[in-house]
Scaffold this motif. Structure first.
Motif, PDB file in Angstrom:
ATOM      1  N   MET A 372      45.490  64.088  42.509  1.00 14.91           N
ATOM      2  CA  MET A 372      46.040  63.086  41.496  1.00 14.91           C
ATOM      3  C   MET A 372      46.265  61.766  42.268  1.00 14.91           C
ATOM      4  O   MET A 372      47.174  61.905  43.388  1.00 14.91           O
ATOM      5  N   VAL A 373      45.602  60.550  42.146  1.00 13.91           N
ATOM      6  CA  VAL A 373      45.957  59.233  42.474  1.00 13.91           C
ATOM      7  C   VAL A 373      46.288  58.363  41.454  1.00 13.91           C
ATOM      8  O   VAL A 373      45.795  58.340  40.199  1.00 13.91           O
ATOM      9  N   ARG A 374      47.646  57.808  41.475  1.00 12.44           N
ATOM     10  CA  ARG A 374      48.049  56.995  40.326  1.00 12.44           C
ATOM     11  C   ARG A 374      48.485  55.702  41.210  1.00 12.44           C
ATOM     12  O   ARG A 374      49.215  55.601  42.094  1.00 12.44           O
ATOM     13  N   LEU A 375      48.190  54.449  40.270  1.00 12.17           N
ATOM     14  CA  LEU A 375      48.455  53.251  40.668  1.00 12.17           C
ATOM     15  C   LEU A 375      49.316  52.808  39.594  1.00 12.17           C
ATOM     16  O   LEU A 375      48.971  52.733  38.363  1.00 12.17           O
ATOM     17  N   ASP A 376      50.436  52.223  39.858  1.00 13.58           N
ATOM     18  CA  ASP A 376      51.473  51.355  39.138  1.00 13.58           C
ATOM     19  C   ASP A 376      51.557  50.257  39.304  1.00 13.58           C
ATOM     20  O   ASP A 376      51.587  49.724  40.690  1.00 13.58           O
ATOM     21  N   GLY A 377      51.945  49.169  38.480  1.00 14.80           N
ATOM     22  CA  GLY A 377      52.036  47.684  38.833  1.00 14.80           C
ATOM     23  C   GLY A 377      53.044  47.168  37.550  1.00 14.80           C
ATOM     24  O   GLY A 377      52.844  47.671  36.439  1.00 14.80           O
ATOM     25  N   ARG A 378      53.944  46.236  37.971  1.00 14.63           N
ATOM     26  CA  ARG A 378      54.712  45.640  36.919  1.00 14.63           C
ATOM     27  C   ARG A 378      55.038  43.926  37.416  1.00 14.63           C
ATOM     28  O   ARG A 378      55.056  43.878  38.486  1.00 14.63           O
ATOM     29  N   ARG A 379      55.317  43.303  36.453  1.00  9.18           N
ATOM     30  CA  ARG A 379      55.670  41.998  36.519  1.00  9.18           C
ATOM     31  C   ARG A 379      56.564  41.660  35.523  1.00  9.18           C
ATOM     32  O   ARG A 379      56.469  41.876  34.197  1.00  9.18           O
ATOM     33  N   THR A 380      57.526  40.871  36.063  1.00  8.37           N
ATOM     34  CA  THR A 380      58.601  40.320  35.046  1.00  8.37           C
ATOM     35  C   THR A 380      59.117  38.964  35.292  1.00  8.37           C
ATOM     36  O   THR A 380      59.037  38.490  36.577  1.00  8.37           O
ATOM     37  N   SER A 381      59.224  38.212  34.276  1.00 14.52           N
ATOM     38  CA  SER A 381      59.523  36.720  34.870  1.00 14.52           C
ATOM     39  C   SER A 381      60.666  36.306  33.709  1.00 14.52           C
ATOM     40  O   SER A 381      60.583  37.055  32.370  1.00 14.52           O
ATOM     41  N   GLN A 382      61.649  35.381  33.810  1.00 10.86           N
ATOM     42  CA  GLN A 382      62.757  34.960  33.005  1.00 10.86           C
ATOM     43  C   GLN A 382      63.022  33.756  33.307  1.00 10.86           C
ATOM     44  O   GLN A 382      63.239  33.171  34.381  1.00 10.86           O
ATOM     45  N   VAL A 383      62.825  33.018  32.087  1.00 10.67           N
ATOM     46  CA  VAL A 383      63.262  31.672  32.155  1.00 10.67           C
ATOM     47  C   VAL A 383      64.123  31.251  30.988  1.00 10.67           C
ATOM     48  O   VAL A 383      63.733  31.412  29.833  1.00 10.67           O
ATOM     49  N   GLY A 393      69.740  28.406  36.034  1.00 15.03           N
ATOM     50  CA  GLY A 393      68.620  28.630  36.837  1.00 15.03           C
ATOM     51  C   GLY A 393      67.135  28.584  36.207  1.00 15.03           C
ATOM     52  O   GLY A 393      67.179  28.408  35.054  1.00 15.03           O
ATOM     53  N   THR A 394      66.339  28.194  37.048  1.00 15.82           N
ATOM     54  CA  THR A 394      64.996  27.810  36.714  1.00 15.82           C
ATOM     55  C   THR A 394      64.240  28.836  36.009  1.00 15.82           C
ATOM     56  O   THR A 394      63.946  29.014  34.800  1.00 15.82           O
ATOM     57  N   SER A 395      63.750  29.656  36.880  1.00 18.51           N
ATOM     58  CA  SER A 395      62.927  30.941  36.542  1.00 18.51           C
ATOM     59  C   SER A 395      62.985  31.989  37.426  1.00 18.51           C
ATOM     60  O   SER A 395      63.353  31.779  38.717  1.00 18.51           O
ATOM     61  N   ARG A 396      62.767  33.259  37.122  1.00 14.55           N
ATOM     62  CA  ARG A 396      62.734  34.210  38.188  1.00 14.55           C
ATOM     63  C   ARG A 396      61.365  35.168  37.982  1.00 14.55           C
ATOM     64  O   ARG A 396      61.214  35.542  36.652  1.00 14.55           O
ATOM     65  N   THR A 397      60.615  35.615  38.882  1.00 13.82           N
ATOM     66  CA  THR A 397      59.491  36.207  38.737  1.00 13.82           C
ATOM     67  C   THR A 397      59.727  37.497  39.625  1.00 13.82           C
ATOM     68  O   THR A 397      59.933  37.163  41.156  1.00 13.82           O
ATOM     69  N   SER A 398      59.406  38.709  39.414  1.00 13.22           N
ATOM     70  CA  SER A 398      59.469  39.624  40.205  1.00 13.22           C
ATOM     71  C   SER A 398      57.860  40.512  39.972  1.00 13.22           C
ATOM     72  O   SER A 398      57.559  40.733  38.937  1.00 13.22           O
ATOM     73  N   ARG A 399      57.554  40.994  41.205  1.00 16.30           N
ATOM     74  CA  ARG A 399      56.381  42.022  41.122  1.00 16.30           C
ATOM     75  C   ARG A 399      56.829  43.179  42.104  1.00 16.30           C
ATOM     76  O   ARG A 399      57.593  43.018  42.982  1.00 16.30           O
TER      77      ARG A 399
END
Length: 400
Positions: A372-383, A393-399
């Motif tokens: 079993m091979v699992r690929l996870d991804g997520r992206r979060t931004s806040q302004v 604060g201006t903005s924040r983006t996380s990956r």
């Protein structure tokens, strides 16, 4: 010299002949179906073909009984419910249904075959209904099973595994902040004493698409030696896998601050938030009974009032343990220093966007080996992200 060579040859022969057989590792999503097939005379029947079909995925696997009539079928991601069919030359085929009743991984199906020319009498099976809404816990443990159907009917973020833990008795939720994610505590212990696993591996923190979650089990106390690395609570979740039947699900949820009970207040601290969440998942076979794929994607868009001391009402300050006179004095001193209290073109709302994706591949290498091979991804931004005196604060983006 000849005696030493004989000793070395004997040691090598014993090392190769005494190697232990490889045993399939039992995980959170692997079932082992075992049993014995007997004939009309109740004697073990060798050479009988036993086929197991998953009711959920329609994937089938089969084995042949040994000289003692025994068989063992290893079934990964089968769903816990199976139809077992036994066949033998000169015998009438028999079909039985086995299901996992608790957290065990070994299902026993003993089958007795009769002659094909003799009709079988009707069989009446009477069983007691288990506990409503959850499976029976393992001995010495306190746990609760949360099905996707239950989570879909509750007003809760089903993609956050830390939030799901609060549905179990004895779990206290800890709300997230600007710099920390939501967490939970069990029996007053630290949040670091908990453990979160996804498909049997430690997951840490993060979100999973709601349509990708297959089952979630919250364990608040256990004495099972198969579980470890935690002294508080355990959240064990498994993801969906592709099956021989192409299938998928899509969900959309809306939470509007204007529909909150009692109506919004004038302070951003009590206005709540407006959230739109759209997600879906789809899976199917690439090669039937051999290679499967499942993918899920979820997006969430949230808007809520921008909180600050300048917009907090007296009731909110009292709830936060802050004196209104102290806040008024602080704002006055800030104004005297020349720092602006309000910033032009500053948005009244804080926008938080979150995107989560998952892709899973399952390859049945053999009857006892699965990759079993699992690929996870997520992206979060806040302004904007957070506020300080007279600035934001201006903005924040996380990956990942």
């Amino acid at each position: 010299m000849t005696v030493r060579l004989r000793q070395l040859f004997l040691a090598l022969l014993l090392a190769t002949g005494a190697a232990p057989a490889v045993v399939a590792q039992v995980g959170a999503t692997i079932d082992i179906i075992t049993g014995t097939v007997t004939g009309p005379d109740s004697l073990p029947l060798a050479g009988a073909v036993v086929q197991a079909i998953s009711i959920e995925t329609q994937v089938s696997r089969q084995r042949t009984t040994d000289a003692h009539g025994r068989f063992t079928i290893v079934f990964p991601d089968g769903g816990g419910q199976y139809q077992v069919i036994a066949r033998s030359i000169g015998m009438a085929a028999v079909r039985v249904t086995v299901a996992r009743q608790a957290d065990e991984d070994r299902l026993v199906a003993n089958i007795r075959l009769g002659l094909a020319s003799v009709p079988l009498e009707p069989v009446t099976v009477t069983a007691r209904r288990g506990q409503r809404g959850q499976d029976r816990p393992t001995p010495g443990s306190t746990e609760r099973d949360l099905s996707p159907q239950l989570l879909a009917r509750l007003p809760i973020d089903a993609s956050d595994l830390n939030t799901l833990a609060t549905l179990a008795p004895g779990v206290v939720g800890i709300a997230g902040t600007d710099s920390a994610d939501a967490a939970f505590s069990v029996a007053g212990q630290r949040t670091t004493a908990n453990d979160i696993t996804l498909d049997g591996l430690s997951f840490g923190s993060g979100s999973v698409p709601q349509d990708a979650i297959r089952s979630t089990r919250v364990v608040t106390s256990t004495y099972d030696v198969a579980r470890g690395q935690f002294s508080g609570g355990l959240v064990a979740s498994t993801t969906r896998s592709g099956t021989n039947v192409p299938q998928g699900s899509y969900t959309y949820t809306l939470r509007d601050r204007d529909l909150a009970w009692g109506g919004p207040t004038s302070s951003p601290f009590g206005q709540g938030f407006t959230q739109n969440q759209l997600g879906g998942g789809m899976g199917g076979p690439i090669i039937p009974n051999k290679l499967f794929v499942f993918g899920a994607l979820q997006g969430r868009w949230r808007e809520q009032g921008l909180t600050s001391l300048a917009t907090a009402d007296p009731a909110t300050l009292a709830r936060l343990g802050v004196s209104p006179d102290s806040v008024a004095r602080f704002i006055a001193l800030t104004s005297q220093s020349g720092a602006p209290i309000t910033v032009p073109d500053l948005p009244d709302d804080r926008a938080t966007d979150n995107t989560v994706g998952l892709v899973r591949f399952d390859w049945n290498i053999s009857d006892v080996q699965t990759l079993m091979v699992r690929l996870d991804g997520r992206r979060t931004s806040q302004v904007p992200t957070r506020l300080s005196c007279g600035s934001t604060g201006t903005s924040r983006t996380s990956r990942p």
